[in-house]
Design a protein around this motif. Structure first.
Motif, short mmCIF file in Angstrom:
data_model
loop_
_atom_site.label_atom_id
_atom_site.label_comp_id
_atom_site.label_asym_id
_atom_site.label_seq_id
_atom_site.Cartn_x
_atom_site.Cartn_y
_atom_site.Cartn_z
N ALA A 1 -3.93 9.27 -1.23
CA ALA A 1 -4.69 10.38 -1.82
C ALA A 1 -4.65 10.31 -3.34
CB ALA A 1 -4.14 11.72 -1.32
N ALA A 2 -3.47 10.05 -3.90
CA ALA A 2 -3.33 9.95 -5.35
C ALA A 2 -4.16 8.80 -5.90
CB ALA A 2 -1.87 9.78 -5.73
N ALA A 3 -4.09 7.65 -5.24
CA ALA A 3 -4.84 6.49 -5.70
C ALA A 3 -6.34 6.75 -5.63
CB ALA A 3 -4.48 5.26 -4.85
N SER A 4 -6.79 7.38 -4.58
CA SER A 4 -8.21 7.69 -4.43
C SER A 4 -8.68 8.64 -5.53
CB SER A 4 -8.47 8.33 -3.06
OG SER A 4 -8.12 7.47 -2.01
N ALA A 5 -7.85 9.64 -5.84
CA ALA A 5 -8.21 10.61 -6.88
C ALA A 5 -8.30 9.95 -8.24
CB ALA A 5 -7.17 11.73 -6.90
N LEU A 6 -7.35 9.09 -8.56
CA LEU A 6 -7.36 8.42 -9.86
C LEU A 6 -8.55 7.48 -9.99
CD1 LEU A 6 -3.54 7.62 -10.12
CD2 LEU A 6 -4.79 9.38 -11.38
N ALA A 7 -8.86 6.77 -8.91
CA ALA A 7 -10.01 5.86 -8.93
C ALA A 7 -11.31 6.64 -9.10
CB ALA A 7 -10.04 5.02 -7.66
N ALA A 8 -11.42 7.77 -8.42
CA ALA A 8 -12.63 8.59 -8.54
C ALA A 8 -12.80 9.12 -9.95
CB ALA A 8 -12.58 9.74 -7.53
N ALA A 9 -11.68 9.28 -10.67
CA ALA A 9 -11.74 9.76 -12.06
C ALA A 9 -11.97 8.62 -13.05
CB ALA A 9 -10.46 10.50 -12.41
N GLY A 10 -12.11 7.40 -12.54
CA GLY A 10 -12.47 6.27 -13.40
C GLY A 10 -11.38 5.28 -13.70
N ALA A 11 -10.16 5.52 -13.22
CA ALA A 11 -9.06 4.59 -13.51
C ALA A 11 -9.17 3.33 -12.66
CB ALA A 11 -7.72 5.27 -13.24
N GLU A 12 -8.65 2.25 -13.20
CA GLU A 12 -8.43 1.02 -12.41
C GLU A 12 -7.07 1.18 -11.75
OE1 GLU A 12 -7.13 -3.61 -13.08
OE2 GLU A 12 -8.12 -2.54 -14.72
N VAL A 13 -7.04 1.21 -10.43
CA VAL A 13 -5.82 1.57 -9.71
C VAL A 13 -5.25 0.38 -8.95
CG1 VAL A 13 -4.80 3.16 -8.04
CG2 VAL A 13 -6.75 3.91 -9.43
N VAL A 14 -3.94 0.20 -9.08
CA VAL A 14 -3.22 -0.78 -8.28
C VAL A 14 -2.37 -0.01 -7.28
CG1 VAL A 14 -1.53 -2.64 -8.28
CG2 VAL A 14 -3.18 -2.47 -10.15
N LEU A 15 -2.59 -0.28 -6.01
CA LEU A 15 -1.85 0.37 -4.94
C LEU A 15 -0.72 -0.55 -4.51
CD1 LEU A 15 -5.07 1.11 -4.63
CD2 LEU A 15 -4.32 2.20 -2.52
N ALA A 16 0.50 -0.03 -4.51
CA ALA A 16 1.66 -0.83 -4.12
C ALA A 16 2.32 -0.22 -2.89
CB ALA A 16 2.67 -0.90 -5.27
N ALA A 17 2.67 -1.08 -1.95
CA ALA A 17 3.39 -0.65 -0.75
C ALA A 17 3.98 -1.89 -0.09
CB ALA A 17 2.48 0.10 0.22
N ARG A 18 4.89 -1.67 0.83
CA ARG A 18 5.55 -2.80 1.48
C ARG A 18 4.61 -3.57 2.41
NH1 ARG A 18 10.74 -0.22 4.18
NH2 ARG A 18 9.19 1.42 4.55
N SER A 19 3.70 -2.87 3.07
CA SER A 19 2.82 -3.51 4.05
C SER A 19 1.58 -4.08 3.38
CB SER A 19 2.39 -2.49 5.11
OG SER A 19 1.34 -3.01 5.90
N PRO A 20 1.43 -5.41 3.33
CA PRO A 20 0.24 -5.98 2.67
C PRO A 20 -1.06 -5.60 3.36
CG PRO A 20 1.52 -7.68 3.78
CD PRO A 20 2.35 -6.44 3.80
N GLN A 21 -1.07 -5.57 4.69
CA GLN A 21 -2.30 -5.22 5.40
C GLN A 21 -2.73 -3.79 5.09
OE1 GLN A 21 -2.24 -5.84 9.65
NE2 GLN A 21 -4.16 -4.73 9.98
N GLU A 22 -1.79 -2.88 5.16
CA GLU A 22 -2.11 -1.46 4.93
C GLU A 22 -2.60 -1.22 3.51
OE1 GLU A 22 0.09 2.26 6.75
OE2 GLU A 22 1.15 1.59 4.96
N VAL A 23 -1.89 -1.78 2.52
CA VAL A 23 -2.24 -1.51 1.13
C VAL A 23 -3.56 -2.18 0.76
CG1 VAL A 23 -1.03 -3.41 -0.04
CG2 VAL A 23 -1.18 -1.17 -1.12
N ASN A 24 -3.82 -3.38 1.30
CA ASN A 24 -5.08 -4.05 1.00
C ASN A 24 -6.26 -3.35 1.66
OD1 ASN A 24 -4.09 -6.09 -0.71
ND2 ASN A 24 -3.42 -7.31 1.03
N GLU A 25 -6.05 -2.84 2.86
CA GLU A 25 -7.13 -2.08 3.52
C GLU A 25 -7.41 -0.79 2.76
OE1 GLU A 25 -5.81 -1.53 7.52
OE2 GLU A 25 -6.40 -3.55 8.16
N SER A 26 -6.38 -0.15 2.25
CA SER A 26 -6.57 1.09 1.49
C SER A 26 -7.32 0.81 0.19
CB SER A 26 -5.21 1.73 1.18
OG SER A 26 -4.57 2.13 2.38
N ALA A 27 -6.94 -0.27 -0.50
CA ALA A 27 -7.64 -0.64 -1.73
C ALA A 27 -9.10 -0.97 -1.46
CB ALA A 27 -6.93 -1.81 -2.40
N ALA A 28 -9.35 -1.66 -0.35
CA ALA A 28 -10.72 -2.01 0.01
C ALA A 28 -11.55 -0.76 0.28
CB ALA A 28 -10.73 -2.93 1.23
N ALA A 29 -10.94 0.23 0.92
CA ALA A 29 -11.66 1.48 1.20
C ALA A 29 -12.02 2.21 -0.09
CB ALA A 29 -10.80 2.38 2.09
#
Length: 255
Positions: free
Chosen positions: A28-56
């Motif tokens: 939710a935080a990453a989505s909000a920051l991206a919608a406000a114009g930031a370039e966002v890097v999402l970090a998490a332990r699971s590569p599949q989950e974090v890459n799918e979230s970034a893609a969304a």
């Protein structure tokens, strides 16, 4: 006559790092920051989950990428922070909990919760801040705390201890980093229904006890924290540092 202009909540041209960003509050935080114009890097332990979230987020029109990072691994985290460009915004969201009665709490559970909620949060904030100071850049560090950083609760002795620690280190960080133009604040949500907390709410007695403390009469949802994250990251909160932004549905107002 000079008419004051409301500071912008846009974040265009800024880089943001969100930890624990694969789902729940981090996403939710990453989505909000991206919608406000930031370039966002999402970090998490699971590569599949974090890459799918970034893609969304990219599919929704934002700029985002994912990185598989276990923030408990301080050496790996430090090395990655050194080789990536500086972040103007950090949302220190990675966190965990292992509820247990105080008399039954085991050393392994204590160490695990403190490692994620305090030790990792402290050193990733240090890494982000060091790079900003080195480059002479301002920034905003948002440590995701909790209403439990301001009160106590049964079966949450360790969790409360970690979040009180986050509140204390945030105030001290703000005192040290203010001269560098780096603001440090906490975001303090109440119970938010996420994949991590959902099993707790399957217990009807627990859910009813929580609802009884929430003055607005409902459990939070991830969307409830999004505006607050953008506010703390943006120039709209330019005079705010060392503070706690409560999103607790009034829980602490009578506790």
């Amino acid at each position: 006559m000079h008419i004051p202009v409301t500071p912008s909540m846009r974040l265009d041209g800024r880089r943001a790092l969100v930890t624990g960003a694969g789902r729940g509050l981090g996403l939710a935080a990453a989505s909000a920051l991206a919608a406000a114009g930031a370039e966002v890097v999402l970090a998490a332990r699971s590569p599949q989950e974090v890459n799918e979230s970034a893609a969304a987020i990219r599919e929704a029109g934002g700029t985002a990428s994912g990185v598989a990072l276990d923030v408990v691994d301080l050496d790996a985290t430090s090395a990655w922070l050194e080789q990536t460009p500086a972040f103007d915004i950090l949302v220190n969201n990675a966190g965990t909990n292992r509820p247990a009665a105080f008399l039954d709490t085991e050393v392994g559970d204590y160490d695990f919760v403190f490692d994620v909620n305090v030790r990792a949060a402290f050193f990733i904030a240090q890494g982000v801040a060091r790079k900003l100071v080195r480059e002479g850049r301002p920034g905003s560090i948002i440590n995701v705390s909790s209403q439990m950083g301001h009160v106590g609760a049964t079966r949450r002795t360790v969790y409360c201890a970690t979040k009180h620690a986050v509140e204390g280190m945030t105030k001290a960080m703000a005192a040290e980093l203010g001269a560098n133009g780096i603001r440090v604040n906490t975001l303090c949500p109440t119970f938010i229904e996420t994949p991590m907390t959902k099993p707790f709410f399957d217990d009807r007695a627990f859910r009813d006890a929580v609802l009884n403390k929430l003055k607005l009469g409902r459990v939070g949802i991830p969307e409830d924290i999004m505006g607050a994250v953008v506010f703390l990251a943006s120039d709209a909160s330019a005079l705010m540092t060392g503070s706690a932004l409560m999103l607790d549905s009034g829980w602490t107002s009578t506790s």
